[in-house]
Each structure stands twice: as C-alpha cells, then as structure tokens.
Scaffold this active site. Structure first.
Site, PDB file in Angstrom:
ATOM      1  N   CYS A 116       0.843  -1.207   0.000  1.00  0.00           N
ATOM      2  CA  CYS A 116       0.000   0.000   0.000  1.00  0.00           C
ATOM      3  C   CYS A 116       0.875   1.253   0.000  1.00  0.00           C
ATOM      4  O   CYS A 116       0.928   2.003  -0.950  1.00  0.00           O
ATOM      5  CB  CYS A 116      -0.876   0.050   1.245  1.00  0.00           C
ATOM      6  SG  CYS A 116      -1.891  -1.379   1.490  1.00  0.00           S
TER       7      CYS A 116
HETATM    8  N1  SAJ Z   1       6.877   2.188   8.542  1.00  0.00           N
HETATM    9  C1  SAJ Z   1       7.941   2.906   9.011  1.00  0.00           C
HETATM   10  N2  SAJ Z   1       7.723   3.829   9.986  1.00  0.00           N
HETATM   11  C2  SAJ Z   1       6.475   4.045  10.501  1.00  0.00           C
HETATM   12  C3  SAJ Z   1       5.398   3.298  10.006  1.00  0.00           C
HETATM   13  C4  SAJ Z   1       5.615   2.367   9.030  1.00  0.00           C
HETATM   14  O1  SAJ Z   1       9.084   2.732   8.572  1.00  0.00           O
HETATM   15  O2  SAJ Z   1       6.346   4.890  11.395  1.00  0.00           O
HETATM   16  C5  SAJ Z   1       7.094   1.224   7.472  1.00  0.00           C
HETATM   17  C6  SAJ Z   1       6.741  -0.185   7.872  1.00  0.00           C
HETATM   18  O3  SAJ Z   1       7.859  -0.839   8.432  1.00  0.00           O
HETATM   19  C7  SAJ Z   1       6.351  -0.800   6.534  1.00  0.00           C
HETATM   20  C8  SAJ Z   1       5.773   0.369   5.755  1.00  0.00           C
HETATM   21  O4  SAJ Z   1       6.235   1.545   6.401  1.00  0.00           O
HETATM   22  O5  SAJ Z   1       7.487  -1.290   5.869  1.00  0.00           O
HETATM   23  C9  SAJ Z   1       4.252   0.378   5.740  1.00  0.00           C
HETATM   24  O6  SAJ Z   1       3.855   0.236   7.068  1.00  0.00           O
HETATM   25  P1  SAJ Z   1       2.318   0.555   7.552  1.00  0.00           P
HETATM   26  O7  SAJ Z   1       2.348   0.572   9.041  1.00  0.00           O
HETATM   27  O8  SAJ Z   1       1.802   1.721   6.859  1.00  0.00           O
HETATM   28  O9  SAJ Z   1       1.556  -0.771   7.174  1.00  0.00           O
HETATM   29  P2  SAJ Z   1       0.765  -1.162   5.873  1.00  0.00           P
HETATM   30  O10 SAJ Z   1       1.561  -1.051   4.641  1.00  0.00           O
HETATM   31  O11 SAJ Z   1       0.173  -2.487   6.192  1.00  0.00           O
HETATM   32  O12 SAJ Z   1      -0.349  -0.047   5.783  1.00  0.00           O
HETATM   33  C10 SAJ Z   1      -1.666  -0.385   6.091  1.00  0.00           C
HETATM   34  C11 SAJ Z   1      -2.503   0.682   5.442  1.00  0.00           C
HETATM   35  N3  SAJ Z   1      -3.873   0.244   5.441  1.00  0.00           N
HETATM   36  C12 SAJ Z   1      -4.570   0.355   4.294  1.00  0.00           C
HETATM   37  O13 SAJ Z   1      -4.100   0.800   3.259  1.00  0.00           O
HETATM   38  C13 SAJ Z   1      -5.969  -0.093   4.348  1.00  0.00           C
HETATM   39  C14 SAJ Z   1      -2.399   1.982   6.187  1.00  0.00           C
HETATM   40  O14 SAJ Z   1      -3.395   2.901   5.711  1.00  0.00           O
HETATM   41  C15 SAJ Z   1      -2.613   1.787   7.656  1.00  0.00           C
HETATM   42  O15 SAJ Z   1      -2.525   3.040   8.336  1.00  0.00           O
HETATM   43  C16 SAJ Z   1      -1.529   0.855   8.152  1.00  0.00           C
HETATM   44  O16 SAJ Z   1      -1.782  -0.415   7.510  1.00  0.00           O
HETATM   45  C17 SAJ Z   1      -1.574   0.687   9.661  1.00  0.00           C
HETATM   46  O17 SAJ Z   1      -1.905   1.676  10.343  1.00  0.00           O
HETATM   47  O18 SAJ Z   1      -1.202  -0.397  10.122  1.00  0.00           O
END
Ligand code: SAJ
Length: 439
Positions: free
Chosen positions: A275
């Site tokens: 995403c």
């Molecule tokens: N990440 C960082 N630092 C952060 C947060 C994330 O480096 O502070 C990295 C993670 O390690 C990962 C990537 O970013 O590699 C994405 O992480 P994510 O927490 O955004 O997880 P996702 O990709 O599963 O995003 C989903 C998304 N949900 C949908 O699209 C429906 C996002 O909108 C959500 O906010 C997120 O999950 C969530 O909150 O868990």
C-alpha cells in the site's frame, strides 16, 4: 417503481444477489460482512485454489476464520466460483483486485481492466458496481463507466449504478475490521451514491458519503500518502540526526509527548508493503497528465527508497570503526517481513538490504519466524536459518531489519558481536552499547 428504487428495496430486504470480484485479503472479509448481514454472496476469482478452499469450507486469509467460512457456506450465504458468467444473475458487484506498480513505476491497471472486461460481458440493467481497489483519481469514471455503461448502451444513474469505495483493510488488525471501519463512498452520480449507500450501509456500520467517485479515490490516496510522506520525514530526520550526533529515537519520543498536533512515525530501513510505497505513486503519476509534479510524493519516495542504501553505508562505517570489513563478513539479517509480526514480505526493504550486502561481498543469512523462505531480487532462494541463537553467535554482524515481537532482544544482544539496529528494537539496552550501532 424505478430501477433505482427496486434495487434499493432489494438492498433493504437483503434479497439483492451480491458478487465480490477478487477474493483476496480485501474481497473475502467484505464477502463475509455482506453474507453475515443476510445477503447471498458469491465470491468470483480466477484463482481456483482460493475457490476450492472456500468450497471446502476453509479460509486462506488469517483475518477470516475457517469457522466463519464454514458457517456461511453451510448456510448457503457464501458461494465461490471461477465462472464469471454468474455475474449475469447479480444485482451488485464489488471489485476488489490488486493495483500494483509495473517495473517502470507506473500503475499496473491490468487487474482492474481484466475484471472490468469480464464484468462487461454480463452487464445488465439493475446492477450496482463498486470499485474498491486503490487507484488514481478518475479511474472509476474514465475506465469503468465507458466499458460497463456507454459501450453496453446502459445509462449510469438510471439503468445501472457505479461508485468507488476505498478498501481500508489492515491485515492482522483486530480492533478495526471491515465491519467497523468507516467506509467512504462516492458515486458517479447522486443516484449511484444512493444505491451504493443503501447496499454498503446494510452491512457496514458507518458510511461516509462524498460527492463524487474522484473524491473517494483521492481520500484513500491522501490516507496513504500522508503515511508515506511522514515516514519519509522521519527517515530524513534520522539522517540529519546522525550528522548532528543526536539520537533520533530520543528526539521522536520527546516530540511524541506532545498530546496534540503531532503523530509519531519511526525511521527504518525503507518502506515495504503493497500500500504505502505504491499508492502515492498512483497520484503522482496521474498528476503528470496535468503537467504537475507532486514534489512531496517524489521527494519522500526518493528518501524512503534510498534508506536500504543508507543502512548499508552505516553498517560499513560501523564495521570499519571496529576494524572489520563487510566483504566476507558473516552477516545475519533478523526480520525480513515488511512490518513486524506479519508473514508478508512484499516490497520489504529487507530484500534491498540483503541484495546490497551480498553485492558488497558479505556472507548473508537471515532469520524470520514468519518467512520460512524468500527469493532475493537477484533470484537467489534463501531459507530462514533453523537455529537463531547459533546464527547470532556465529555472525560477525547482526542486522535487525524487522523488529518482530517474538525476538528476545536481550539474549541476542548478549550473544552478538556487533548489531546494526535499524528499528531501535533493542531500545534502552542498545543505547551507548559498544556492540550496537543504530539508525
Ligand atoms: N513504517 C515505518 N515507519 C512508521 C510506520 C511504518 O518505517 O512509522 C514502514 C513499515 O515498516 C512498513 C511500511 O512503512 O514497511 C508500511 O507500514 P504501515 O504501518 O503503513 O503498514 P501497511 O503497509 O500495512 O499499511 C496499512 C494501510 N492500510 C490500508 O491501506 C488499508 C495503512 O493505511 C494503515 O494506516 C496501516 O496499515 C496501519 O496503520 O497499520
């Protein structure tokens, strides 16, 4: 009674026959929500393994239990088929197919296009179509409307109805699910919005209507672009803090004590998942057609994409400080999933870090309790080492890429020679420790 009114009546009486196109981590939970609300739901997917699993009353999505699937299949509320011709019987179709990027970094619309072309074969009066796949603004109106309506001689908003409603499934999350996460819905016309709201509102707790499909498409892109840019901000902060000799983790924790006007993000080795690194590029790609360069997205994407290389540079410097070379160094990478405590490796920065380390001659192995094997970007098959602590003890260098909760970081620190911690997984025990370098 107009076609619209009779469709809304079917939604209210739960007699509308529902099809979900694409039974993945978005489609299956959505099918369950509609089936639980009393609708008859048919999941349609070209992947016969998914369809066979459902017809064997078993789930293949961690967020949906096999008991739930069995209950709904036995009640006759949930069916599954690879045969798209069932669509000619349906009153409502939700399209939940992937929207990845092509190698060129442009949107890969092939899944949406093939689902739309299949659906077009069976389009008829009295059907409502909702696209859920994250995509660039204009997709619903520019791609689906002509193929499903104009080319079929069907008048949208009269004979049939079309809307966009972005998926908000966060795999593994229990607190917010498809049922209780507010759902944005935007119709191509007002009548379309009314029908889509009657359908989705019959199963999902909170519907938030917007005035157009484009507004709904953009709301989703804003959600995930917001994350990508803020992660890029803290990744750049990590680089600046290293130059300044300041602990970035301490700085972020301090800023996060502010109870308003701030949202905590943490730096890392790069951006993974299907995403966050991808969705914003659908927006910046679309804006090129308007001769507009979405600079925030481009810059954040550049910073995030460069983090694996930055991490390897820091590793080189850390080894150098200890009189060691990376070439030939036995290197153990801990955690390769794209985020903690899940089994998904898609777009994981761990793959980039492993490739860069191998490119510099390091002897790389990895451990991840959730990822038994992987294929590197170079096509090399690797398997997670069986004995974590033996691997830690044997390594010249341990690199923490994904901070799964299952790891005993104290034991790892005790037994390791040198750790590069890209996630502050060690926390306080890693601070000012001569064996540890961190972002
Ligand atoms: N990440 C960082 N630092 C952060 C947060 C994330 O480096 O502070 C990295 C993670 O390690 C990962 C990537 O970013 O590699 C994405 O992480 P994510 O927490 O955004 O997880 P996702 O990709 O599963 O995003 C989903 C998304 N949900 C949908 O699209 C429906 C996002 O909108 C959500 O906010 C997120 O999950 C969530 O909150 O868990």
């Amino acid at each position: 009674m107009t076609i619209k009114d009779s469709l809304i009546k079917k939604m209210k009486e739960r007699t509308a026959r529902i099809a979900i196109l694409g039974m993945g981590y978005v489609g299956l939970p959505l099918a369950v929500v509609f089936a639980d609300a009393g609708f008859d739901v048919t999941g349609v997917d070209p992947d016969s393994r998914k369809i066979e699993a459902l017809n064997r009353k078993t789930s293949y999505i961690p967020d949906v239990s096999t008991e739930t699937v069995a209950r709904l299949v036995e009640a006759g509320r949930l069916k599954a088929t690879t045969d798209f011709s069932v669509l000619k019987e349906m009153d409502a179709v939700s399209i939940c197919v992937p929207t990845p990027l092509r190698q060129t970094g442009d949107p890969d619309m092939s899944f949406i296009m093939s689902a739309t072309e299949e659906l077009a074969k069976y389009m008829h009066k009295g059907v409502v179509v909702v696209l859920e796949s994250t995509t660039y603004p204009g997709t619903t109106r520019e791609l689906l409307l002509p193929k499903l309506g104009e080319e079929k001689g069907l008048r949208v908003g009269n004979d049939w109805f079309l809307a966009f409603s972005p998926e908000r499934v966060d795999p593994g999350r229990q607190d917010f699910t498809t049922l209780n996460t507010p759902k944005v819905v935007g119709g191509v016309t007002e009548a379309c919005a009314e029908v889509a709201e009657a359908w989705y509102g019959g199963a999902i707790q909170h519907i938030h209507l917007v005035s157009s499909a484009e507004a709904a498409e953009l709301a989703k892109l804003l959600e995930n672009t917001f994350r990508m840019i803020n992660i890029g901000l803290v990744n750049e902060l990590a680089i600046m803090c290293e130059r300044l000799g300041v602990d970035v983790w301490e700085v972020i924790d301090a800023a996060a004590t502010k109870p308003f006007g701030f949202m905590k993000f943490t730096p890392g080795p790069g951006l993974g998942g299907h995403c966050i690194p991808i969705d914003p590029l659908y927006l910046s790609w679309k804006m090129k057609a308007f001769q507009y360069n979405a600079r925030f997205i481009e810059l954040a994407s550049e910073i995030n994409t460069n983090m694996p290389r930055y991490v390897v540079t820091r590793i080189l410097e850390g080894l150098n400080k200890r009189g060691k070379a990376l070439k030939g160094a036995k290197t153990l990478v801990l955690g390769v999933a794209y985020k903690p405590d899940i089994d998904d490796i898609r777009e994981s920065p761990a793959l980039d870090v492993i490739g860069l380390l191998q490119g510099k001659g390091a002897d790389v192995s990895y451990h991840d309790p959730y990822i038994p094997s992987l294929r590197t970007h170079a096509g090399l098959e690797m398997r997670s080492i069986p004995d974590l602590m033996a691997g830690v003890r044997a390594a010249d260098l341990v690199v923490i890429i994904t901070n799964h909760r299952t790891y005993d970081y104290k034991a790892i620190l005790d037994d390791a020679r040198f750790i590069f911690d890209s996630r502050n997984a060690l926390g306080k025990i890693g601070k000012n420790n001569p064996k540890v370098e961190r972002l």
